[in-house]
Design a protein around this motif. Structure first.
Motif, short mmCIF file in Angstrom:
data_model
loop_
_atom_site.label_atom_id
_atom_site.label_comp_id
_atom_site.label_asym_id
_atom_site.label_seq_id
_atom_site.Cartn_x
_atom_site.Cartn_y
_atom_site.Cartn_z
N ARG A 74 70.29 28.11 31.41
CA ARG A 74 68.86 28.18 31.71
C ARG A 74 68.62 28.05 33.21
O ARG A 74 67.76 28.75 33.78
CB ARG A 74 68.09 27.11 30.94
CG ARG A 74 66.57 27.12 31.21
CD ARG A 74 65.99 28.50 30.92
NE ARG A 74 64.68 28.66 31.47
CZ ARG A 74 63.56 28.48 30.77
NH1 ARG A 74 63.62 28.12 29.50
NH2 ARG A 74 62.39 28.65 31.34
N LEU B 109 69.44 31.40 34.64
CA LEU B 109 68.43 32.41 34.30
C LEU B 109 67.18 32.24 35.16
O LEU B 109 66.59 33.22 35.64
CB LEU B 109 68.08 32.32 32.82
CG LEU B 109 69.15 32.79 31.83
CD1 LEU B 109 68.73 32.46 30.40
CD2 LEU B 109 69.42 34.27 31.99
N SER C 131 67.88 33.59 38.44
CA SER C 131 67.92 35.06 38.44
C SER C 131 66.52 35.66 38.52
O SER C 131 66.34 36.76 39.06
CB SER C 131 68.65 35.57 37.20
OG SER C 131 67.83 35.54 36.04
N CYS C 132 65.52 34.95 37.99
CA CYS C 132 64.14 35.45 38.08
C CYS C 132 63.71 35.61 39.53
O CYS C 132 62.98 36.54 39.88
CB CYS C 132 63.19 34.51 37.34
SG CYS C 132 63.36 34.53 35.54
N SER D 220 73.84 35.22 40.02
CA SER D 220 73.25 34.12 39.24
C SER D 220 74.30 33.36 38.43
O SER D 220 73.95 32.48 37.64
CB SER D 220 72.17 34.64 38.29
OG SER D 220 71.15 35.30 39.02
N TYR E 189 74.51 38.52 30.37
CA TYR E 189 73.33 38.07 31.12
C TYR E 189 72.06 38.63 30.50
O TYR E 189 71.08 37.90 30.28
CB TYR E 189 73.45 38.51 32.58
CG TYR E 189 72.16 38.46 33.35
CD1 TYR E 189 71.49 37.26 33.58
CD2 TYR E 189 71.58 39.63 33.86
CE1 TYR E 189 70.30 37.22 34.29
CE2 TYR E 189 70.40 39.60 34.57
CZ TYR E 189 69.75 38.40 34.78
OH TYR E 189 68.56 38.36 35.47
N GLN F 152 71.21 36.91 27.17
CA GLN F 152 70.69 35.57 27.36
C GLN F 152 69.28 35.60 27.94
O GLN F 152 68.41 34.81 27.55
CB GLN F 152 71.62 34.77 28.29
CG GLN F 152 72.99 34.46 27.70
CD GLN F 152 72.88 33.58 26.47
OE1 GLN F 152 72.10 32.64 26.41
NE2 GLN F 152 73.67 33.91 25.45
N PHE F 153 69.03 36.54 28.85
CA PHE F 153 67.71 36.67 29.45
C PHE F 153 66.67 37.02 28.38
O PHE F 153 65.59 36.41 28.31
CB PHE F 153 67.73 37.75 30.53
CG PHE F 153 66.52 37.74 31.43
CD1 PHE F 153 66.59 37.11 32.67
CD2 PHE F 153 65.33 38.34 31.07
CE1 PHE F 153 65.49 37.08 33.51
CE2 PHE F 153 64.23 38.32 31.90
CZ PHE F 153 64.30 37.68 33.13
N PRO G 29 65.87 41.94 31.76
CA PRO G 29 65.68 41.72 33.19
C PRO G 29 64.94 42.87 33.86
O PRO G 29 64.10 42.65 34.74
CB PRO G 29 67.12 41.60 33.72
CG PRO G 29 67.92 41.13 32.56
CD PRO G 29 67.29 41.78 31.37
#
Length: 296
Positions: A234, A237, A240-241, A258, A266, A269-270, A278
């Motif tokens: 988390r 993630l 990564s935002c 990330s 990835y 999970q996103f 993403p």
């Protein structure tokens, strides 16, 4: 039967669940629970504090947190006076810098659950000078709360954050790391907060906390309502935002930067956390100009 107290029933403000009161206690206090947290600072006297059916002697200078839905009360009261701060953690403990303090992780997350689970003796006891400093801040918060001048909510949040930070420092400096399991776990969580982009395994985190993987997994999950590895994921993630807002970075590069070495993993999970890919997140940010991360 344990009495349950609700924030709405004792006049706590909607959207700002906070109350502070200085309480001289002259008699035993019935066992109860509540849907908010309580930070207790003992100013003088002594008593026996009953938490989840177990008894702990408390005296002047001791500080402890009672989470929601935990039953507690007092008996054998002897001239005790304490300051009781009632609040919702999600409203007042959101400063990211607090999570970087091992003493904060230990005092406000780990230790309350250790007390509930076993006879754990890591309670913070302030020295006389430290108690005076804490009392000074508590008196300022109490004045803001009672007078309610313009901007009092902002000032309460600021002073309360300062109090929590100060108590977290005191906890770390007054507790021997080798003897305090809660502080060792707090050190581990702080390491995760600072190094989540680096390779991590459950075993490496458990080793850092001087625990078996099974015990670390159980304690961490109990305290943070997620597994250690999901906590790391988390964090990655969320980071990564921030990277997705840069149009110059490809999705694969965002994934790599990330801490994800597999773009497909990835993306899965996103989507699991944020409910979109993403690419869709990036498009939404570009179209709306919104720079806030999505909520899970």
């Amino acid at each position: 039967m344990t009495t349950k107290l609700f924030a709405r029933d004792i006049g706590l403000e909607p959207g700002f669940t906070f109350r502070i009161q200085k309480c001289p206690l002259t008699h035993d206090y019935f066992v109860h629970s509540h849907d908010f947290s309580e930070l207790v600072v003992i100013l003088s006297g002594s008593a026996v504090h009953i938490i989840e059916g177990r008894e702990y002697p408390v005296r002047a200078g001791q500080v402890f947190l009672i989470h929601s839905n935990v039953s507690h009360g007092y008996k054998n009261v002897n001239g005790i006076e304490y300051v009781n701060v009632m609040f919702q953690p999600e409203q007042l403990l959101q400063q990211s810098e607090l999570r970087l303090l091992p003493g904060f992780q230990a005092l406000f997350y780990i230790e309350p659950f250790y007390r509930k689970e076993m006879y754990f003796k890591g309670m913070l006891t302030l020295e006389p000078g430290q108690l005076r400093e804490a009392t000074r801040l508590l008196d300022v918060i109490l004045e803001e709360h009672d007078r309610r001048p313009e901007g009092y909510r902002l000032m309460i949040r600021s002073y309360f954050t300062a109090l929590v930070g100060m108590l977290s420092r005191y906890y770390q400096t007054s507790s021997g790391l080798e003897d305090n399991k809660a502080l060792r776990i707090g050190e581990t969580v702080t390491y995760i907060e600072e190094h989540f982009l680096q390779p991590m395994t459950l075993q490496s985190m458990a080793d850092m906390a001087y625990m078996s993987t099974r015990q670390f997994l159980r304690v961490f999950t109990r305290n943070y309502q997620t597994t250690p590895m999901d906590y790391v994921i988390r964090k990655r993630l969320d980071y990564s935002c921030t990277l997705l807002r840069s149009p110059d970075l490809s999705i694969s590069q965002v994934a790599m930067d990330s801490g994800f070495h597999d773009q497909n993993y990835y993306s899965r999970q996103f989507r699991k956390v944020f409910g979109c890919s993403p690419s869709a997140y990036r498009e939404k940010m570009q179209n709306s100009g919104d720079i806030s991360p999505l909520s899970p």
